[in-house]
Motif scaffolding. Structure first.
Motif, mmCIF file in Angstrom:
data_model
loop_
_atom_site.group_PDB
_atom_site.id
_atom_site.type_symbol
_atom_site.label_atom_id
_atom_site.label_comp_id
_atom_site.label_asym_id
_atom_site.label_seq_id
_atom_site.Cartn_x
_atom_site.Cartn_y
_atom_site.Cartn_z
ATOM 1 N N PHE A 362 -0.735 5.369 -11.839
ATOM 2 C CA PHE A 362 0.617 5.778 -12.212
ATOM 3 C C PHE A 362 1.471 5.977 -10.963
ATOM 4 C CE2 PHE A 362 3.972 8.665 -13.586
ATOM 5 C CZ PHE A 362 4.339 8.118 -14.805
ATOM 6 N N TYR A 363 0.898 6.630 -9.946
ATOM 7 C CA TYR A 363 1.634 6.871 -8.706
ATOM 8 C C TYR A 363 1.970 5.559 -8.004
ATOM 9 C CZ TYR A 363 2.457 8.247 -3.853
ATOM 10 O OH TYR A 363 2.991 8.384 -2.604
ATOM 11 N N GLU A 364 1.025 4.651 -7.923
ATOM 12 C CA GLU A 364 1.254 3.377 -7.229
ATOM 13 C C GLU A 364 2.311 2.537 -7.926
ATOM 14 O OE1 GLU A 364 -2.524 1.464 -6.800
ATOM 15 O OE2 GLU A 364 -2.942 2.495 -4.903
ATOM 16 N N ASP A 365 2.514 2.761 -9.223
ATOM 17 C CA ASP A 365 3.522 1.996 -9.947
ATOM 18 C C ASP A 365 4.938 2.298 -9.445
ATOM 19 O OD1 ASP A 365 4.072 0.091 -12.121
ATOM 20 O OD2 ASP A 365 5.125 1.773 -13.045
ATOM 21 N N PHE A 366 5.141 3.493 -8.851
ATOM 22 C CA PHE A 366 6.444 3.789 -8.256
ATOM 23 C C PHE A 366 6.793 2.773 -7.164
ATOM 24 C CE2 PHE A 366 5.490 8.508 -9.201
ATOM 25 C CZ PHE A 366 6.114 8.444 -10.440
ATOM 26 N N PHE A 367 5.769 2.203 -6.522
ATOM 27 C CA PHE A 367 5.953 1.288 -5.398
ATOM 28 C C PHE A 367 6.041 -0.180 -5.820
ATOM 29 C CE2 PHE A 367 4.202 5.111 -3.697
ATOM 30 C CZ PHE A 367 4.561 5.196 -2.370
ATOM 31 N N SER A 368 5.685 -0.464 -7.064
ATOM 32 C CA SER A 368 5.482 -1.864 -7.476
ATOM 33 C C SER A 368 6.712 -2.744 -7.283
ATOM 34 C CB SER A 368 5.029 -1.912 -8.942
ATOM 35 O OG SER A 368 3.760 -1.306 -9.073
ATOM 36 N N GLY A 397 9.569 0.279 10.929
ATOM 37 C CA GLY A 397 10.442 1.033 10.032
ATOM 38 C C GLY A 397 9.681 2.135 9.320
ATOM 39 N N GLY A 398 10.424 3.132 8.847
ATOM 40 C CA GLY A 398 9.801 4.291 8.211
ATOM 41 C C GLY A 398 8.950 3.978 6.996
ATOM 42 N N PHE A 399 9.404 3.041 6.162
ATOM 43 C CA PHE A 399 8.652 2.692 4.950
ATOM 44 C C PHE A 399 7.352 1.984 5.300
ATOM 45 C CE2 PHE A 399 8.797 0.220 0.676
ATOM 46 C CZ PHE A 399 7.946 1.141 0.096
ATOM 47 N N SER A 400 7.294 1.383 6.497
ATOM 48 C CA SER A 400 6.064 0.715 6.927
ATOM 49 C C SER A 400 4.954 1.708 7.235
ATOM 50 C CB SER A 400 6.331 -0.150 8.166
ATOM 51 O OG SER A 400 7.025 -1.330 7.809
ATOM 52 N N GLU A 401 5.286 3.002 7.289
ATOM 53 C CA GLU A 401 4.252 4.026 7.443
ATOM 54 C C GLU A 401 3.439 4.189 6.162
ATOM 55 O OE1 GLU A 401 5.832 7.720 8.729
ATOM 56 O OE2 GLU A 401 6.714 6.927 10.567
ATOM 57 N N SER A 402 3.978 3.732 5.048
ATOM 58 C CA SER A 402 3.304 3.916 3.760
ATOM 59 C C SER A 402 2.008 3.107 3.693
ATOM 60 C CB SER A 402 4.232 3.474 2.616
ATOM 61 O OG SER A 402 3.493 3.313 1.420
ATOM 62 N N PRO A 403 0.855 3.770 3.489
ATOM 63 C CA PRO A 403 -0.408 3.042 3.347
ATOM 64 C C PRO A 403 -0.386 2.054 2.185
ATOM 65 C CG PRO A 403 -0.826 5.376 3.727
ATOM 66 C CD PRO A 403 0.644 5.231 3.468
ATOM 67 N N ILE A 404 0.364 2.381 1.138
ATOM 68 C CA ILE A 404 0.415 1.486 -0.027
ATOM 69 C C ILE A 404 1.120 0.187 0.342
ATOM 70 C CG2 ILE A 404 1.426 1.175 -2.328
ATOM 71 C CD1 ILE A 404 0.873 4.112 -2.861
ATOM 72 N N LEU A 405 2.267 0.273 1.011
ATOM 73 C CA LEU A 405 2.977 -0.942 1.422
ATOM 74 C C LEU A 405 2.125 -1.743 2.393
ATOM 75 C CD1 LEU A 405 5.448 -2.759 1.439
ATOM 76 C CD2 LEU A 405 6.425 -1.314 3.254
#
Length: 594
Positions: A362-368, A397-405
């Protein structure tokens, strides 16, 4: 615009992010010995519990008279306190305002010095250029304080300032930033604009292998190396592709592109879910009555978004304000727990006390949606003929810190080496400092648009539309000055003309400039994908009676901005000027040279 070649002793770069901003500096003498010796000031004084951050939120607080009160963490805490005491009504609290420029231009709305931005309430407005002016002035004063405190012995006149802008921004947005900087006390002659993915590329090229997350980075690009720079910020994702030339400068292989798939889109999906859970009525009342807690709620989600590695845990947990649940139960007359148990998401979320827990899926779907937009665009880019052979992706970039991305990019591009510096959110800022020292490191760029002048031609019924006939002439011709996709080396130019005056005693000529992003060359300035950019005004000297003026225009590309020189046939005087992209005309101009 490149800064003047006058003496400078220090470069200071200001990086405006959608979510976070910061500044960094480097004395010229230190850059010559070690380009990586860049100082990025910390913001620990503005943080609780001795936390340290190298960037501060892109948040501005103004008083009722629109005077500066605070910026960054200080603005957030000050406004939260005002809100708790119910004294915030007369203040202007403005967040993430950089994205406003992108949205304005994406909708092809005119960006002028009178364009306004709404504050957090949505009911009050302030001029956008004043918002950026206050922000730039804040960082300028921070730098001057640092010079004084550190005893650097640098005069303000000897500082070269660098402002970062997305590579996908238009000429109007760039000029807007220059105007804001001038209003903040930075001379145009001391200012350089740095394109964000280019800055990151420059910085990462100089990093040793140990400065990358997995210890295996670039270690200096090899001649002929092609690589894609994925600059994933809070608002937009900015992408460019570079190739290393023989002289170690960088050549752009494909025009900069991107979209609004940044980290804010993940925030939007989370907010949409939360609103559907507690209803839009409750969320709106919560935002207005508990503004401080509302702000903190999304600050908490921002921290979780950047750091949570879903491969290391079974659920994702975040803190939720008790006042939101209390407000829901008061207004809806039912327990929130019961509402969740009866919802379609009952198997995926739990709200217990002040904790909201999500299943990983459910959490990962926020990133989809954001990840899908990025991946699709990168696939399209890598398929382009000029980009063939690119097997490296540089994530910054800041969003590139996200392990999911990071995981999604690595899974989608298994044939590419994906490299991430240890500080991806600072790569643009540090690279902008290096760019300020050496603006010539990017030696070739690609024109993103067709540029043209509204002009007249002799009417030809076989070629022109009868609707465009005006006497013996056809009006609204898109006279192409620069072709989209054209490759420009640094300081390359293209000459157009001569353009003749209509009257003997004419004192000036106005050239109406249009741009188009269409695949084919535009025919008329009124074509659907063509829009008015601005007016270039050329002053003319006196001539003998009966003698007309003629003007040649030289378009100068290759830098981060478009410049133009106008030469008249009377005294061959050369006028160096910039287009006025920020005039107050809201509609397309029609016609031709006047």
């Amino acid at each position: 615009m490149a800064a003047s070649s006058d003496f400078y002793s220090l470069v200071c770069a200001i990086d405006f992010g959608t979510t976070f901003s910061g500044y960094a500096y480097s004395p010229k003498v230190e850059y010559q010995y070690d380009p990586l010796n860049i100082t990025v000031p910390k913001w620990e004084d503005a943080l609780p519990s001795n936390l340290i951050s190298y960037k501060t939120p892109t948040t501005l607080l103004l008083d009722k008279d629109k005077n500066f009160v605070a910026f960054g963490f200080e603005a957030e805490y000050t406004y939260a306190e005002l809100a708790e005491e119910e004294k915030n009504e007369d203040y202007f609290y403005i967040q993430r305002f950089k994205m406003f420029l992108y949205d304005t231009l994406r909708k092809q709305q005119r960006l002028t010095k009178d364009t306004t931005i709404k504050d957090i309430t949505g009911k009050k407005e302030v001029k956008a250029i004043d918002v950026f002016k206050h922000a730039i002035e804040y960082f300028r004063k921070q730098m001057l304080k640092k010079i004084d405190m550190k005893g650097l012995g640098v005069q303000e006149a000897n500082i070269r300032w660098v402002l970062t802008v997305p590579a996908i921004w238009t000429d109007a947005a760039k000029q807007f930033m220059i105007a804001a900087a001038e209003g903040a006390g930075i001379s145009k002659s001391k200012l350089t604009l740095a394109l964000e993915p280019e800055a990151a590329s420059i910085y990462c090229n100089s990093l040793p292998l140990s400065k990358f997350e997995d210890g295996s980075g670039l270690g200096g690009f090899q001649v002929g190396q092609k690589y894609l720079v994925l600059d994933a910020g809070g608002g937009t994702v900015d992408i460019t592709v570079h190739e290393v030339k023989e002289d170690k400068t960088l050549k752009e292989l494909e025009k900069a592109s991107g979209g609004d798939w940044g980290g804010n889109y993940v925030d939007y999906k989370f907010k949409k879910f939360l609103t559907s859970l507690v209803t839009s009525e409750v969320m709106e009342i919560f935002r207005l009555r508990h503004t401080g807690e509302y702000i903190e709620l999304f600050q908490d989600f921002e921290n979780i978004k950047r750091k949570t590695d879903t491969t290391q845990q079974s659920r994702v947990t975040m803190r939720m304000p008790g006042s939101l649940r209390e407000l829901y139960e008061t207004i809806r007359k039912t327990p929130l727990k019961k509402a969740i148990e009866e919802s379609k998401n009952r198997e995926s979320i739990k709200w217990e006390g002040d904790k909201l827990r999500f299943t990983i899926a459910f959490y990962e779907d926020f990133f989809s949606s954001a990840c899908a937009g990025i991946i699709c665009h990168v696939h399209d880019l890598l398929d382009k003929p000029k980009v063939k052979g690119t097997n490296m992706i540089l994530m910054v970039g800041g969003f590139s810190e996200s392990p999911i991305l990071q995981t999604r990019i690595k899974q989608a591009f298994r044939d590419c080496k994906v490299v991430i510096p240890n500080d991806p959110s600072l790569a643009v800022l540090k690279g902008a400092v290096n760019f300020g020292h050496n603006p010539c490191v990017i030696s070739e760029r690609i024109a993103k648009y067709w540029y043209g002048i509204a002009s007249f031609q002799k009417f030809n019924p076989k070629v022109h539309s009868s609707e465009k006939k005006k006497g013996d002439l056809c009006c609204d011709i898109f006279d192409i000055c620069v072709r989209r996709g054209a490759i420009f080396k640094l300081h390359n130019s293209q000459i157009k003309g001569p353009y003749e005056t209509n009257q003997d005693d004419q004192k000036e000529m106005d050239f109406e400039i249009y741009v188009s992003d269409s695949d084919k060359p535009p025919k008329y300035v009124t074509d659907e994908e063509s829009y008015y950019l601005g007016t270039l005004r050329v002053e003319l000297p006196k001539t003998e009676k009966g003698k007309k003026h003629a003007v040649f225009l030289r378009f100068i590309f290759g830098g981060t901005e478009l410049h133009v020189q106008a030469t008249n046939n009377v005294n061959e005087e050369v006028t160096i000027t910039m287009f006025d992209f920020l005039d107050k005309h809201s509609d397309k101009k029609k016609g031709g040279i006047r």
